[in-house]
Motif scaffolding. Structure first.
Motif, PDB file in Angstrom:
ATOM      1  N   ILE A 108       0.837  -1.210   0.000  1.00 18.55           N
ATOM      2  CA  ILE A 108       0.000   0.000   0.000  1.00 18.55           C
ATOM      3  C   ILE A 108       0.863   1.248   0.000  1.00 18.55           C
ATOM      4  N   ASN A 109       1.843   1.314   0.885  1.00 20.44           N
ATOM      5  CA  ASN A 109       2.709   2.492   0.950  1.00 20.44           C
ATOM      6  C   ASN A 109       3.494   2.686  -0.344  1.00 20.44           C
ATOM      7  N   PHE A 110       3.967   1.577  -0.922  1.00 28.66           N
ATOM      8  CA  PHE A 110       4.722   1.652  -2.164  1.00 28.66           C
ATOM      9  C   PHE A 110       3.881   2.285  -3.271  1.00 28.66           C
ATOM     10  N   PHE A 111       2.676   1.779  -3.482  1.00 25.71           N
ATOM     11  CA  PHE A 111       1.855   2.287  -4.579  1.00 25.71           C
ATOM     12  C   PHE A 111       1.337   3.695  -4.299  1.00 25.71           C
ATOM     13  N   ASP A 128       2.984   5.992  -2.898  1.00 22.77           N
ATOM     14  CA  ASP A 128       4.107   6.909  -3.105  1.00 22.77           C
ATOM     15  C   ASP A 128       4.424   7.153  -4.579  1.00 22.77           C
ATOM     16  N   ILE A 129       3.803   6.425  -5.475  1.00 16.84           N
ATOM     17  CA  ILE A 129       4.049   6.611  -6.902  1.00 16.84           C
ATOM     18  C   ILE A 129       3.248   7.826  -7.375  1.00 16.84           C
ATOM     19  N   PRO A 130       3.906   8.764  -8.060  1.00 15.89           N
ATOM     20  CA  PRO A 130       3.181   9.943  -8.557  1.00 15.89           C
ATOM     21  C   PRO A 130       2.026   9.538  -9.478  1.00 15.89           C
ATOM     22  N   GLU A 131       0.929  10.242  -9.360  1.00 15.69           N
ATOM     23  CA  GLU A 131      -0.289   9.957 -10.128  1.00 15.69           C
ATOM     24  C   GLU A 131      -0.017   9.875 -11.631  1.00 15.69           C
ATOM     25  N   ASP A 132       0.834  10.754 -12.129  1.00 14.79           N
ATOM     26  CA  ASP A 132       1.092  10.780 -13.567  1.00 14.79           C
ATOM     27  C   ASP A 132       1.918   9.589 -14.049  1.00 14.79           C
ATOM     28  N   LYS A 133       2.455   8.790 -13.139  1.00 16.41           N
ATOM     29  CA  LYS A 133       3.235   7.601 -13.506  1.00 16.41           C
ATOM     30  C   LYS A 133       2.395   6.330 -13.525  1.00 16.41           C
ATOM     31  N   LEU A 134       1.191   6.360 -12.956  1.00 13.66           N
ATOM     32  CA  LEU A 134       0.400   5.142 -12.783  1.00 13.66           C
ATOM     33  C   LEU A 134      -0.015   4.482 -14.091  1.00 13.66           C
ATOM     34  N   ARG A 184       3.987   2.802 -19.098  1.00 13.73           N
ATOM     35  CA  ARG A 184       4.461   1.492 -19.547  1.00 13.73           C
ATOM     36  C   ARG A 184       5.882   1.713 -20.050  1.00 13.73           C
ATOM     37  N   TYR A 185       6.814   0.900 -19.643  1.00  8.84           N
ATOM     38  CA  TYR A 185       8.189   1.090 -20.093  1.00  8.84           C
ATOM     39  C   TYR A 185       8.419   0.547 -21.493  1.00  8.84           C
ATOM     40  N   ALA A 186       7.469  -0.187 -22.023  1.00  5.65           N
ATOM     41  CA  ALA A 186       7.492  -0.648 -23.411  1.00  5.65           C
ATOM     42  C   ALA A 186       6.044  -0.819 -23.859  1.00  5.65           C
ATOM     43  N   LYS A 187       5.821  -0.779 -25.151  1.00  2.96           N
ATOM     44  CA  LYS A 187       4.458  -0.819 -25.698  1.00  2.96           C
ATOM     45  C   LYS A 187       3.663  -2.040 -25.234  1.00  2.96           C
ATOM     46  N   ASP A 188       4.302  -3.194 -25.168  1.00  6.21           N
ATOM     47  CA  ASP A 188       3.595  -4.426 -24.838  1.00  6.21           C
ATOM     48  C   ASP A 188       3.638  -4.780 -23.352  1.00  6.21           C
ATOM     49  N   LYS A 189       4.068  -3.848 -22.519  1.00  3.19           N
ATOM     50  CA  LYS A 189       4.154  -4.102 -21.068  1.00  3.19           C
ATOM     51  C   LYS A 189       2.960  -3.484 -20.347  1.00  3.19           C
ATOM     52  N   TRP A 190       2.701  -3.997 -19.163  1.00  2.00           N
ATOM     53  CA  TRP A 190       1.596  -3.483 -18.358  1.00  2.00           C
ATOM     54  C   TRP A 190       1.926  -2.110 -17.786  1.00  2.00           C
ATOM     55  N   SER A 191       0.868  -1.342 -17.525  1.00  2.00           N
ATOM     56  CA  SER A 191       1.031  -0.081 -16.800  1.00  2.00           C
ATOM     57  C   SER A 191       1.223  -0.410 -15.316  1.00  2.00           C
ATOM     58  N   ILE A 192       1.599   0.592 -14.546  1.00  2.00           N
ATOM     59  CA  ILE A 192       1.770   0.374 -13.102  1.00  2.00           C
ATOM     60  C   ILE A 192       0.441  -0.052 -12.474  1.00  2.00           C
ATOM     61  N   LYS A 193      -0.650   0.557 -12.897  1.00  2.63           N
ATOM     62  CA  LYS A 193      -1.960   0.134 -12.376  1.00  2.63           C
ATOM     63  C   LYS A 193      -2.231  -1.324 -12.735  1.00  2.63           C
ATOM     64  N   GLU A 230      -8.619   2.118 -15.945  1.00  4.59           N
ATOM     65  CA  GLU A 230      -9.800   2.955 -15.739  1.00  4.59           C
ATOM     66  C   GLU A 230     -10.109   3.149 -14.253  1.00  4.59           C
ATOM     67  N   LYS A 231      -9.469   2.366 -13.408  1.00  2.00           N
ATOM     68  CA  LYS A 231      -9.720   2.431 -11.965  1.00  2.00           C
ATOM     69  C   LYS A 231      -8.821   3.473 -11.311  1.00  2.00           C
ATOM     70  N   SER A 232      -9.309   4.034 -10.233  1.00  2.00           N
ATOM     71  CA  SER A 232      -8.467   4.951  -9.461  1.00  2.00           C
ATOM     72  C   SER A 232      -7.500   4.134  -8.609  1.00  2.00           C
ATOM     73  N   LEU A 233      -6.412   4.755  -8.226  1.00  2.17           N
ATOM     74  CA  LEU A 233      -5.475   4.076  -7.332  1.00  2.17           C
ATOM     75  C   LEU A 233      -6.184   3.730  -6.027  1.00  2.17           C
ATOM     76  N   LYS A 234      -7.043   4.614  -5.572  1.00  2.00           N
ATOM     77  CA  LYS A 234      -7.784   4.364  -4.332  1.00  2.00           C
ATOM     78  C   LYS A 234      -8.617   3.087  -4.445  1.00  2.00           C
ATOM     79  N   SER A 235      -9.300   2.898  -5.564  1.00  2.00           N
ATOM     80  CA  SER A 235     -10.133   1.690  -5.713  1.00  2.00           C
ATOM     81  C   SER A 235      -9.274   0.441  -5.857  1.00  2.00           C
ATOM     82  N   LEU A 236      -8.128   0.545  -6.527  1.00  2.00           N
ATOM     83  CA  LEU A 236      -7.227  -0.607  -6.634  1.00  2.00           C
ATOM     84  C   LEU A 236      -6.671  -0.995  -5.262  1.00  2.00           C
TER      85      LEU A 236
END
Length: 172
Positions: free
Chosen positions: A40-43, A45-51, A54-63, A107-113
């Motif tokens: 919980i603390n880790f996620f 602390d991640i800036p909203e604009d980073k959530l 994706r570090y590559a096109k075929d990789k998952w987002s942080i969310k 599409e989910k908020s970090l709060k809901s995740l």
């Protein structure tokens, strides 16, 4: 019960990567409580604009990585439960990539995740509290391989550590 109590015959060698990430001194049930706080603390602390990054096109987002952590915990909690209840029915595998798109994680908020993660984690903690050491040492089969109930639980602890390390290395 600690990860050092596990015998390599209790899980597929594929999961050794995750199990090795769990401190040898961590008690299983305490590890779930401490792990929850760390995730919980880790996620948070991640800036909203980073959530959505994706570090590559075929990789998952942080969310999507967080959703994957949640989904995998659900699957392994079910495995732990079935095996601890002495169910010898072989459990099928799951394709993690197939779970992401329909999850609509982006599409989910970090709060809901985080709320979803906390709910699943609390369920696993309550399950673990209901099981004794004999239950946790029961063996079954998942994805065509041996798996003990306690190995399923320890895998989850290492799995979330693994993904936080990947995020630190490749996303942030």
């Amino acid at each position: 019960m600690k990860v050092s109590d596990l015998n390599p015959s209790e899980y597929n060698i594929y999961y050794k990567t995750y199990i090795d990430k769990v401190s040898k001194e961590v008690n299983l049930k305490d590890g779930f409580i401490n792990g929850q706080n760390n995730v919980i603390n880790f996620f948070k602390d991640i800036p909203e604009d980073k959530l959505g990054y994706r570090y590559a096109k075929d990789k998952w987002s942080i969310k999507e990585v967080l959703q994957h952590i949640i989904d995998t915990e659900r699957v392994f909690m079910y495995r732990c439960f079935r095996i601890a209840r002495h169910d010898s029915t072989p459990l099928v595998g799951f394709e993690q990539d197939d779970f992401i798109k329909p999850s609509r994680a982006d599409e989910k908020s970090l709060k809901s995740l985080i709320e979803e993660y906390q709910s699943v984690r609390l369920s696993f903690i309550v399950l673990l509290k209901s099981l004794n050491n004999v239950d946790l040492q029961c063996h079954g089969h998942a994805s065509g391989n041996p798996l003990s109930a306690r190995a399923a639980a320890f895998i989850i602890l290492g799995h979330e550590i693994h993904h936080m390390e990947v995020i630190k290395k490749r996303y942030l």
